[in-house]
Design a protein around this motif. Structure first.
Motif, PDB file in Angstrom:
ATOM      1  N   ILE A 123       1.852  -3.491   9.322  1.00  0.00           N
ATOM      2  CA  ILE A 123       2.995  -4.011   8.563  1.00  0.00           C
ATOM      3  C   ILE A 123       2.644  -5.453   8.211  1.00  0.00           C
ATOM      4  O   ILE A 123       2.757  -6.344   9.058  1.00  0.00           O
ATOM      5  N   PRO A 124       2.186  -5.719   6.983  1.00  0.00           N
ATOM      6  CA  PRO A 124       1.662  -7.055   6.676  1.00  0.00           C
ATOM      7  C   PRO A 124       2.693  -8.173   6.771  1.00  0.00           C
ATOM      8  O   PRO A 124       2.388  -9.261   7.267  1.00  0.00           O
ATOM      9  N   THR A 125       3.923  -7.930   6.301  1.00  0.00           N
ATOM     10  CA  THR A 125       4.978  -8.954   6.282  1.00  0.00           C
ATOM     11  C   THR A 125       6.309  -8.283   6.602  1.00  0.00           C
ATOM     12  O   THR A 125       6.427  -7.048   6.560  1.00  0.00           O
ATOM     13  N   PRO A 126       7.356  -9.052   6.908  1.00  0.00           N
ATOM     14  CA  PRO A 126       8.671  -8.440   7.142  1.00  0.00           C
ATOM     15  C   PRO A 126       9.168  -7.581   5.977  1.00  0.00           C
ATOM     16  O   PRO A 126       9.888  -6.603   6.193  1.00  0.00           O
ATOM     17  N   ASP A 127       8.783  -7.920   4.736  1.00  0.00           N
ATOM     18  CA  ASP A 127       9.213  -7.114   3.592  1.00  0.00           C
ATOM     19  C   ASP A 127       8.711  -5.676   3.681  1.00  0.00           C
ATOM     20  O   ASP A 127       9.266  -4.772   3.054  1.00  0.00           O
ATOM     21  N   GLY A 160      15.872   7.771   4.871  1.00  0.00           N
ATOM     22  CA  GLY A 160      16.481   8.254   3.634  1.00  0.00           C
ATOM     23  C   GLY A 160      16.347   7.303   2.467  1.00  0.00           C
ATOM     24  O   GLY A 160      16.584   7.691   1.324  1.00  0.00           O
ATOM     25  N   ARG A 161      15.949   6.058   2.737  1.00  0.00           N
ATOM     26  CA  ARG A 161      15.732   5.106   1.657  1.00  0.00           C
ATOM     27  C   ARG A 161      14.325   5.250   1.101  1.00  0.00           C
ATOM     28  O   ARG A 161      13.411   5.665   1.799  1.00  0.00           O
ATOM     29  N   ILE A 162      14.142   4.887  -0.166  1.00  0.00           N
ATOM     30  CA  ILE A 162      12.831   4.994  -0.802  1.00  0.00           C
ATOM     31  C   ILE A 162      11.927   3.880  -0.275  1.00  0.00           C
ATOM     32  O   ILE A 162      12.299   2.712  -0.306  1.00  0.00           O
ATOM     33  N   PRO A 163      10.728   4.210   0.215  1.00  0.00           N
ATOM     34  CA  PRO A 163       9.822   3.163   0.712  1.00  0.00           C
ATOM     35  C   PRO A 163       9.413   2.202  -0.398  1.00  0.00           C
ATOM     36  O   PRO A 163       9.363   2.557  -1.569  1.00  0.00           O
ATOM     37  N   ALA A 164       9.108   0.983   0.008  1.00  0.00           N
ATOM     38  CA  ALA A 164       8.583  -0.004  -0.931  1.00  0.00           C
ATOM     39  C   ALA A 164       7.107   0.266  -1.162  1.00  0.00           C
ATOM     40  O   ALA A 164       6.483   1.043  -0.447  1.00  0.00           O
ATOM     41  N   PRO A 165       6.493  -0.361  -2.177  1.00  0.00           N
ATOM     42  CA  PRO A 165       5.042  -0.233  -2.359  1.00  0.00           C
ATOM     43  C   PRO A 165       4.316  -0.665  -1.087  1.00  0.00           C
ATOM     44  O   PRO A 165       4.848  -1.441  -0.296  1.00  0.00           O
ATOM     45  N   PRO A 166       3.097  -0.175  -0.863  1.00  0.00           N
ATOM     46  CA  PRO A 166       2.416  -0.451   0.402  1.00  0.00           C
ATOM     47  C   PRO A 166       2.097  -1.913   0.647  1.00  0.00           C
ATOM     48  O   PRO A 166       1.976  -2.328   1.776  1.00  0.00           O
ATOM     49  N   TYR A 167       1.961  -2.712  -0.410  1.00  0.00           N
ATOM     50  CA  TYR A 167       1.652  -4.132  -0.215  1.00  0.00           C
ATOM     51  C   TYR A 167       2.621  -4.978  -1.027  1.00  0.00           C
ATOM     52  O   TYR A 167       2.309  -5.444  -2.117  1.00  0.00           O
ATOM     53  N   PRO A 168       3.839  -5.207  -0.499  1.00  0.00           N
ATOM     54  CA  PRO A 168       4.833  -5.996  -1.230  1.00  0.00           C
ATOM     55  C   PRO A 168       4.480  -7.474  -1.224  1.00  0.00           C
ATOM     56  O   PRO A 168       3.601  -7.920  -0.490  1.00  0.00           O
ATOM     57  N   ALA A 169       5.194  -8.228  -2.031  1.00  0.00           N
ATOM     58  CA  ALA A 169       4.999  -9.679  -2.063  1.00  0.00           C
ATOM     59  C   ALA A 169       5.309 -10.248  -0.686  1.00  0.00           C
ATOM     60  O   ALA A 169       6.231  -9.799  -0.014  1.00  0.00           O
ATOM     61  N   PRO A 170       4.560 -11.227  -0.220  1.00  0.00           N
ATOM     62  CA  PRO A 170       4.781 -11.779   1.113  1.00  0.00           C
ATOM     63  C   PRO A 170       6.178 -12.353   1.271  1.00  0.00           C
ATOM     64  O   PRO A 170       6.739 -12.950   0.352  1.00  0.00           O
ATOM     65  N   HIS A 171       6.732 -12.160   2.462  1.00  0.00           N
ATOM     66  CA  HIS A 171       8.041 -12.728   2.802  1.00  0.00           C
ATOM     67  C   HIS A 171       7.949 -14.250   2.881  1.00  0.00           C
ATOM     68  O   HIS A 171       8.847 -14.971   2.529  1.00  0.00           O
ATOM     69  N   GLN A 172       6.811 -14.708   3.372  1.00  0.00           N
ATOM     70  CA  GLN A 172       6.561 -16.130   3.565  1.00  0.00           C
ATOM     71  C   GLN A 172       5.055 -16.292   3.636  1.00  0.00           C
ATOM     72  O   GLN A 172       4.361 -15.370   4.051  1.00  0.00           O
ATOM     73  N   PRO A 173       4.512 -17.416   3.231  1.00  0.00           N
ATOM     74  CA  PRO A 173       3.058 -17.580   3.318  1.00  0.00           C
ATOM     75  C   PRO A 173       2.552 -17.257   4.722  1.00  0.00           C
ATOM     76  O   PRO A 173       3.110 -17.721   5.702  1.00  0.00           O
ATOM     77  N   PRO A 174       1.541 -16.374   4.822  1.00  0.00           N
ATOM     78  CA  PRO A 174       1.038 -15.991   6.136  1.00  0.00           C
ATOM     79  C   PRO A 174       0.570 -17.183   6.940  1.00  0.00           C
ATOM     80  O   PRO A 174       0.057 -18.148   6.386  1.00  0.00           O
ATOM     81  N   ARG A 175       0.802 -17.103   8.239  1.00  0.00           N
ATOM     82  CA  ARG A 175       0.358 -18.163   9.145  1.00  0.00           C
ATOM     83  C   ARG A 175      -0.411 -17.530  10.275  1.00  0.00           C
ATOM     84  O   ARG A 175       0.075 -16.636  10.955  1.00  0.00           O
TER      85      ARG A 175
END
Length: 200
Positions: free
Chosen positions: A168-172, A179-194
């Motif tokens: 899971i790369p980011t919280p997004d 039952g909800r539709i999954p997001a794309p596998p690599y969404p925009a980052p929630h916050q710049p990775p640290r």
């Protein structure tokens, strides 16, 4: 459903250092326990999740999440703890993990660097593959999580570290409510990775 949805409480870590909690069963005290332990409640793709941002040290993250876990156990023992922020033997993690486990959808793979770690993987249902180890493809999601939990705890009792990647790369990218539709596998980052030191 996703592997995060089968226990009353699921706690994990994203690749960019967030600790998160998903509450899958009504536990009235969970909201106050988590928020008082430093988590922030966030509406996320059909449900509320709880986020603990990266701290200055892994020990601080571990202490905050461990406090919440201790209190949540008073209301449910059906808790899956797959964080990458502990538990530690002493104040710092082992320099080199004895085992590494990675989730990829329904597929769970592992590698081991010691004989004890290989024994524990065998004991908890992992099967040898050309690349290392893997749980059987027919194993259900809850059973897969429980196998990883059991192996992780067993290694800890031997003083051996295990890192767990939930992919899971980011919280997004935390799975949506069932039952909800999954997001794309690599969404925009929630916050710049640290980057953080250490791992489990």
């Amino acid at each position: 459903m996703a592997f995060t949805d089968h226990h009353d409480v699921f706690i994990g870590s994203t690749d960019d250092g967030y600790t998160f909690a998903v509450i899958n069963y009504p536990l009235p005290a969970a909201h106050s326990i988590l928020t008082q332990s430093g988590f922030t409640a966030v509406e996320h793709r059909g449900r509320t999740i709880y986020l603990l941002p990266p701290r200055a040290t892994t020990a601080e993250e571990y202490d905050s999440a461990e406090q919440a876990l201790h209190l949540l156990h008073a209301f449910s023992m059906d808790v899956a703890d797959l964080r990458s922020t502990g538990p530690w033997h002493g104040s710092e993690p082992a320099a080199e993990p004895a085992a590494r486990v990675a989730f990829s959808g329904r597929h769970v793979t592992a590698t081991a660097t010691t004989d004890d770690a290989r024994t524990m993987l065998d004991l908890h249902g992992f099967q040898a593959t050309p690349e290392g180890y893997a749980l059987p493809d027919g194993m259900g999601e809850r059973e897969s999580v429980n196998a990883v939990l059991g192996c992780d705890i067993h290694l800890w009792t031997l003083g051996l570290a295990c890192t767990i990647s939930l992919n899971i790369p980011t919280p997004d990218a935390i799975p949506p409510a069932p039952g909800r539709i999954p997001a794309p596998p690599y969404p925009a980052p929630h916050q710049p990775p640290r980057r953080r030191g250490g791992g489990r």
